[in-house]
Design a protein around this motif. Structure first.
Motif, PDB file in Angstrom:
ATOM      1  N   GLU A 150      -7.739   0.248   4.511  1.00  0.00           N
ATOM      2  CA  GLU A 150      -7.668  -0.840   5.492  1.00  0.00           C
ATOM      3  C   GLU A 150      -6.196  -1.072   5.782  1.00  0.00           C
ATOM      4  OE1 GLU A 150      -7.723  -3.245   8.145  1.00  0.00           O
ATOM      5  OE2 GLU A 150      -9.777  -2.897   7.416  1.00  0.00           O
ATOM      6  N   ARG A 151      -5.785  -0.840   7.027  1.00  0.00           N
ATOM      7  CA  ARG A 151      -4.363  -0.897   7.381  1.00  0.00           C
ATOM      8  C   ARG A 151      -4.047  -1.945   8.440  1.00  0.00           C
ATOM      9  NH1 ARG A 151      -1.575   4.218   6.141  1.00  0.00           N
ATOM     10  NH2 ARG A 151      -2.991   5.582   5.003  1.00  0.00           N
ATOM     11  N   ASN A 152      -5.016  -2.751   8.818  1.00  0.00           N
ATOM     12  CA  ASN A 152      -4.790  -3.707   9.904  1.00  0.00           C
ATOM     13  C   ASN A 152      -5.193  -5.128   9.525  1.00  0.00           C
ATOM     14  OD1 ASN A 152      -3.959  -1.765  12.138  1.00  0.00           O
ATOM     15  ND2 ASN A 152      -5.934  -0.899  11.520  1.00  0.00           N
ATOM     16  N   PRO A 153      -4.617  -5.673   8.477  1.00  0.00           N
ATOM     17  CA  PRO A 153      -4.947  -7.058   8.115  1.00  0.00           C
ATOM     18  C   PRO A 153      -4.424  -8.029   9.156  1.00  0.00           C
ATOM     19  CG  PRO A 153      -3.080  -6.303   6.835  1.00  0.00           C
ATOM     20  CD  PRO A 153      -3.591  -5.100   7.584  1.00  0.00           C
ATOM     21  N   SER A 154      -5.066  -9.165   9.262  1.00  0.00           N
ATOM     22  CA  SER A 154      -4.642 -10.189  10.215  1.00  0.00           C
ATOM     23  C   SER A 154      -3.467 -10.977   9.658  1.00  0.00           C
ATOM     24  CB  SER A 154      -5.803 -11.152  10.489  1.00  0.00           C
ATOM     25  OG  SER A 154      -6.095 -11.905   9.313  1.00  0.00           O
ATOM     26  N   ALA A 155      -2.840 -11.764  10.526  1.00  0.00           N
ATOM     27  CA  ALA A 155      -1.735 -12.623  10.093  1.00  0.00           C
ATOM     28  C   ALA A 155      -2.211 -13.627   9.052  1.00  0.00           C
ATOM     29  CB  ALA A 155      -1.131 -13.342  11.300  1.00  0.00           C
ATOM     30  N   GLN A 156      -3.446 -14.111   9.193  1.00  0.00           N
ATOM     31  CA  GLN A 156      -3.988 -15.072   8.226  1.00  0.00           C
ATOM     32  C   GLN A 156      -4.119 -14.434   6.843  1.00  0.00           C
ATOM     33  OE1 GLN A 156      -5.188 -14.481  11.222  1.00  0.00           O
ATOM     34  NE2 GLN A 156      -5.076 -16.440  12.324  1.00  0.00           N
ATOM     35  N   VAL A 157      -4.544 -13.175   6.813  1.00  0.00           N
ATOM     36  CA  VAL A 157      -4.658 -12.463   5.534  1.00  0.00           C
ATOM     37  C   VAL A 157      -3.273 -12.272   4.915  1.00  0.00           C
ATOM     38  CG1 VAL A 157      -5.184 -10.209   4.504  1.00  0.00           C
ATOM     39  CG2 VAL A 157      -6.834 -11.314   6.030  1.00  0.00           C
ATOM     40  N   LEU A 158      -2.298 -11.903   5.733  1.00  0.00           N
ATOM     41  CA  LEU A 158      -0.949 -11.702   5.206  1.00  0.00           C
ATOM     42  C   LEU A 158      -0.351 -13.011   4.699  1.00  0.00           C
ATOM     43  CD1 LEU A 158       0.575  -9.185   7.778  1.00  0.00           C
ATOM     44  CD2 LEU A 158      -0.618  -8.716   5.628  1.00  0.00           C
ATOM     45  N   ASP A 159      -0.617 -14.103   5.397  1.00  0.00           N
ATOM     46  CA  ASP A 159      -0.152 -15.417   4.921  1.00  0.00           C
ATOM     47  C   ASP A 159      -0.734 -15.713   3.538  1.00  0.00           C
ATOM     48  OD1 ASP A 159       1.376 -15.947   7.121  1.00  0.00           O
ATOM     49  OD2 ASP A 159      -0.130 -17.187   8.119  1.00  0.00           O
ATOM     50  N   ALA A 160      -2.028 -15.462   3.381  1.00  0.00           N
ATOM     51  CA  ALA A 160      -2.692 -15.744   2.110  1.00  0.00           C
ATOM     52  C   ALA A 160      -2.148 -14.845   0.999  1.00  0.00           C
ATOM     53  CB  ALA A 160      -4.199 -15.553   2.259  1.00  0.00           C
ATOM     54  N   LEU A 161      -1.914 -13.568   1.319  1.00  0.00           N
ATOM     55  CA  LEU A 161      -1.364 -12.658   0.316  1.00  0.00           C
ATOM     56  C   LEU A 161       0.068 -13.023  -0.053  1.00  0.00           C
ATOM     57  CD1 LEU A 161      -2.758  -9.250   1.607  1.00  0.00           C
ATOM     58  CD2 LEU A 161      -3.393 -10.430  -0.507  1.00  0.00           C
ATOM     59  N   SER A 162       0.839 -13.477   0.926  1.00  0.00           N
ATOM     60  CA  SER A 162       2.213 -13.894   0.646  1.00  0.00           C
ATOM     61  C   SER A 162       2.243 -15.039  -0.352  1.00  0.00           C
ATOM     62  CB  SER A 162       2.918 -14.315   1.940  1.00  0.00           C
ATOM     63  OG  SER A 162       3.067 -13.221   2.821  1.00  0.00           O
ATOM     64  N   ARG A 163       1.318 -15.982  -0.188  1.00  0.00           N
ATOM     65  CA  ARG A 163       1.256 -17.105  -1.130  1.00  0.00           C
ATOM     66  C   ARG A 163       0.772 -16.639  -2.501  1.00  0.00           C
ATOM     67  NH1 ARG A 163      -0.770 -19.591   3.578  1.00  0.00           N
ATOM     68  NH2 ARG A 163      -2.927 -19.290   2.870  1.00  0.00           N
ATOM     69  N   ALA A 164      -0.258 -15.811  -2.498  1.00  0.00           N
ATOM     70  CA  ALA A 164      -0.831 -15.361  -3.772  1.00  0.00           C
ATOM     71  C   ALA A 164       0.167 -14.532  -4.580  1.00  0.00           C
ATOM     72  CB  ALA A 164      -2.095 -14.540  -3.509  1.00  0.00           C
ATOM     73  N   LEU A 165       0.953 -13.717  -3.891  1.00  0.00           N
ATOM     74  CA  LEU A 165       1.905 -12.835  -4.566  1.00  0.00           C
ATOM     75  C   LEU A 165       3.292 -13.451  -4.685  1.00  0.00           C
ATOM     76  CD1 LEU A 165       0.815  -9.469  -2.904  1.00  0.00           C
ATOM     77  CD2 LEU A 165       0.332 -10.248  -5.239  1.00  0.00           C
ATOM     78  N   ARG A 166       3.419 -14.695  -4.229  1.00  0.00           N
ATOM     79  CA  ARG A 166       4.668 -15.465  -4.383  1.00  0.00           C
ATOM     80  C   ARG A 166       5.860 -14.724  -3.755  1.00  0.00           C
ATOM     81  NH1 ARG A 166       3.627 -19.309  -8.349  1.00  0.00           N
ATOM     82  NH2 ARG A 166       5.828 -19.562  -8.852  1.00  0.00           N
ATOM     83  N   LEU A 167       5.665 -14.244  -2.536  1.00  0.00           N
ATOM     84  CA  LEU A 167       6.705 -13.484  -1.852  1.00  0.00           C
ATOM     85  C   LEU A 167       7.799 -14.404  -1.331  1.00  0.00           C
ATOM     86  CD1 LEU A 167       4.636 -10.904   0.258  1.00  0.00           C
ATOM     87  CD2 LEU A 167       5.355 -10.774  -2.137  1.00  0.00           C
ATOM     88  N   ASP A 168       9.052 -13.930  -1.401  1.00  0.00           N
ATOM     89  CA  ASP A 168      10.134 -14.679  -0.777  1.00  0.00           C
ATOM     90  C   ASP A 168      10.213 -14.299   0.702  1.00  0.00           C
ATOM     91  OD1 ASP A 168      11.538 -12.240  -0.560  1.00  0.00           O
ATOM     92  OD2 ASP A 168      12.749 -12.623  -2.347  1.00  0.00           O
ATOM     93  N   ALA A 169      11.199 -14.824   1.422  1.00  0.00           N
ATOM     94  CA  ALA A 169      11.256 -14.629   2.878  1.00  0.00           C
ATOM     95  C   ALA A 169      11.427 -13.157   3.250  1.00  0.00           C
ATOM     96  CB  ALA A 169      12.390 -15.463   3.470  1.00  0.00           C
ATOM     97  N   ASP A 170      12.308 -12.435   2.554  1.00  0.00           N
ATOM     98  CA  ASP A 170      12.509 -11.014   2.845  1.00  0.00           C
ATOM     99  C   ASP A 170      11.247 -10.216   2.569  1.00  0.00           C
ATOM    100  OD1 ASP A 170      15.139 -11.110   3.739  1.00  0.00           O
ATOM    101  OD2 ASP A 170      15.981 -10.880   1.728  1.00  0.00           O
ATOM    102  N   GLN A 171      10.606 -10.494   1.451  1.00  0.00           N
ATOM    103  CA  GLN A 171       9.393  -9.763   1.086  1.00  0.00           C
ATOM    104  C   GLN A 171       8.251 -10.052   2.056  1.00  0.00           C
ATOM    105  OE1 GLN A 171       9.040 -11.316  -2.848  1.00  0.00           O
ATOM    106  NE2 GLN A 171      10.383  -9.786  -3.778  1.00  0.00           N
TER     107      GLN A 171
END
Length: 285
Positions: free
Chosen positions: A59-80
Motif C-alpha cells: 500500500e503506497r498511497n495513504p491519505s493525509a489523515q493516515v499520515l497525520d495519525a502515523l506521525s503522532r503514533a510514531l512521535r515524528l518531529d517536523a523534519d521526519q
C-alpha cells in the motif's frame, strides 16, 4: 536503495519508539525493538492489516489523515513528518535537485564579503558547490572538499577533523535521508549511497537506522591542524532562487578563543595567498 522507502522509514521509526514512550504497558519478552506493528496500528487508529501493507510496500498511497495519525503514533518531529509526506508523494518534489547545480555570481560575491566566517553552498546530496576563502582554508585538511559525506566517512582527515565524529556522521546521514523524500530515484543520490555503503560499514549502519534531520542551527567542534580546536555554530539558509541549495555559515562566539583561531586561520590563508602570488610573479620576470 530499497524498493519501498515509505515502508522502510515506518519500520525504522517504529523501532525507535519504546512502549513506555507510547504509553503502552508491555509484559513478557518482546522480540522486536520498539513497537510492534499492531501497536502502531492501534495508536494510529488503523487496522493491523492496513498498516502491515504500508510497511511491506503493498500500500503506497495513504491519505493525509493516515499520515497525520502515523506521525503522532510514531512521535515524528517536523523534519521526519515532512519526510513521511514526501515519501507518500503528498508534497510536490523538485526534479533533478541533487545535480551539481551552479551557484549564482551574486551569491558567490556575497559569500566573499564574509571574510571572518566560513561560508559554503550545499545541494541535497551534500555536494559542496562553492566555498569562500575561509571555508576553503577550514576544509584544507581534506583531500577534496567536494562532498560532506565523503569527507566524514572516507577521507582520512575526517576522524581527526570532527572532534565528535559519531555525532557528525549521524547528522550528515540524517540530512542525506531528506533527499530520498524529494526524489528517491535520483541518480546522484543512488550513486552516492551505493558508493558510501561499499566503502564504509559505519555509513551503512547509520543509513539503515533511517534517521532524518535537516540542517538549520547547530554547534560543531572541529580540530584544524593549523589553529587547533574550533567551537563553532552554524546556520543554514535556503537559496530561494535555486530550490534544494543551502548556504551554510559557520561562526564563533565573538571574542572567544575560537573567534581568534578563525581570524588566525584567515590571516595564515591571506599570507599564503600573497606568497603564492609573489612566487608566481617572480617566475614570470
Amino acid at each position: 536503495m530499497p524498493s519501498s522507502e515509505l515502508g522502510d522509514f515506518l519500520r525504522s521509526r517504529r523501532a525507535q519508539v519504546s512502549p513506555n514512550d507510547a504509553g503502552i504497558h508491555s509484559y513478557g519478552t518482546r522480540r522486536v525493538s520498539g513497537l510492534r506493528r499492531e501497536e502502531v496500528a492501534i495508536l494510529a487508529g488503523l487496522s493491523s492489516d492496513y498498516y502491515t501493507r504500508l510497511e511491506q510496500g503493498r500500500e503506497r498511497n495513504p491519505s493525509a489523515q493516515v499520515l497525520d495519525a502515523l506521525s503522532r503514533a510514531l512521535r515524528l518531529d517536523a523534519d521526519q513528518e515532512m519526510h513521511l509526506y514526501r515519501l507518500a508523494r503528498l508534497v510536490p518534489s523538485a526534479r533533478g535537485s541533487s545535480a551539481r547545480e551552479s551557484v549564482s555570481p551574486t551569491l558567490l560575491q556575497l559569500m566573499d564579503t564574509y571574510d571572518s566566517t566560513p561560508a559554503f553552498v550545499l545541494n541535497r546530496t551534500l555536494d559542496i558547490l562553492a566555498c569562500n576563502r575561509l571555508a576553503e582554508a577550514l576544509f584544507s585538511p581534506f583531500t577534496a572538499a567536494d562532498n560532506l559525506l565523503r569527507m566524514v566517512f572516507t577521507d582520512p582527515a575526517g576522524a581527526s577533523f570532527y572532534a565528535e565524529w559519531h555525532r557528525a556522521a549521524q547528522a550528515t546521514v540524517a540530512t542525506l535521508r531528506l533527499a530520498v523524500g524529494h526524489d528517491p530515484n535520483d541518480a546522484r543520490l543512488t550513486q552516492l549511497v551505493n558508493e558510501l555503503s561499499a566503502a564504509s560499514p559505519a555509513f551503512r549502519q547509520y543509513w539503515e537506522e533511517g534517521q532524518v534531520r535537516g540542517k538549520t542551527l547547530d554547534a560543531k567542534e572541529l580540530v584544524h591542524p593549523d589553529v587547533g580546536t574550533l567551537s563553532l555554530t552554524f546556520q543554514a539558509f535556503d537559496v530561494r532562487d535555486k530550490p534544494g541549495l543551502q548556504l551554510v555559515i559557520y561562526q564563533a562566539e565573538p571574542g572567544s578563543p575560537s573567534d581568534q583561531a578563525l581570524k588566525l586561520l584567515g590571516s595564515l590563508t591571506a599570507t599564503r595567498d600573497r606568497e603564492r602570488r609573489d612566487l608566481e610573479a617572480s617566475s614570470t620576470d
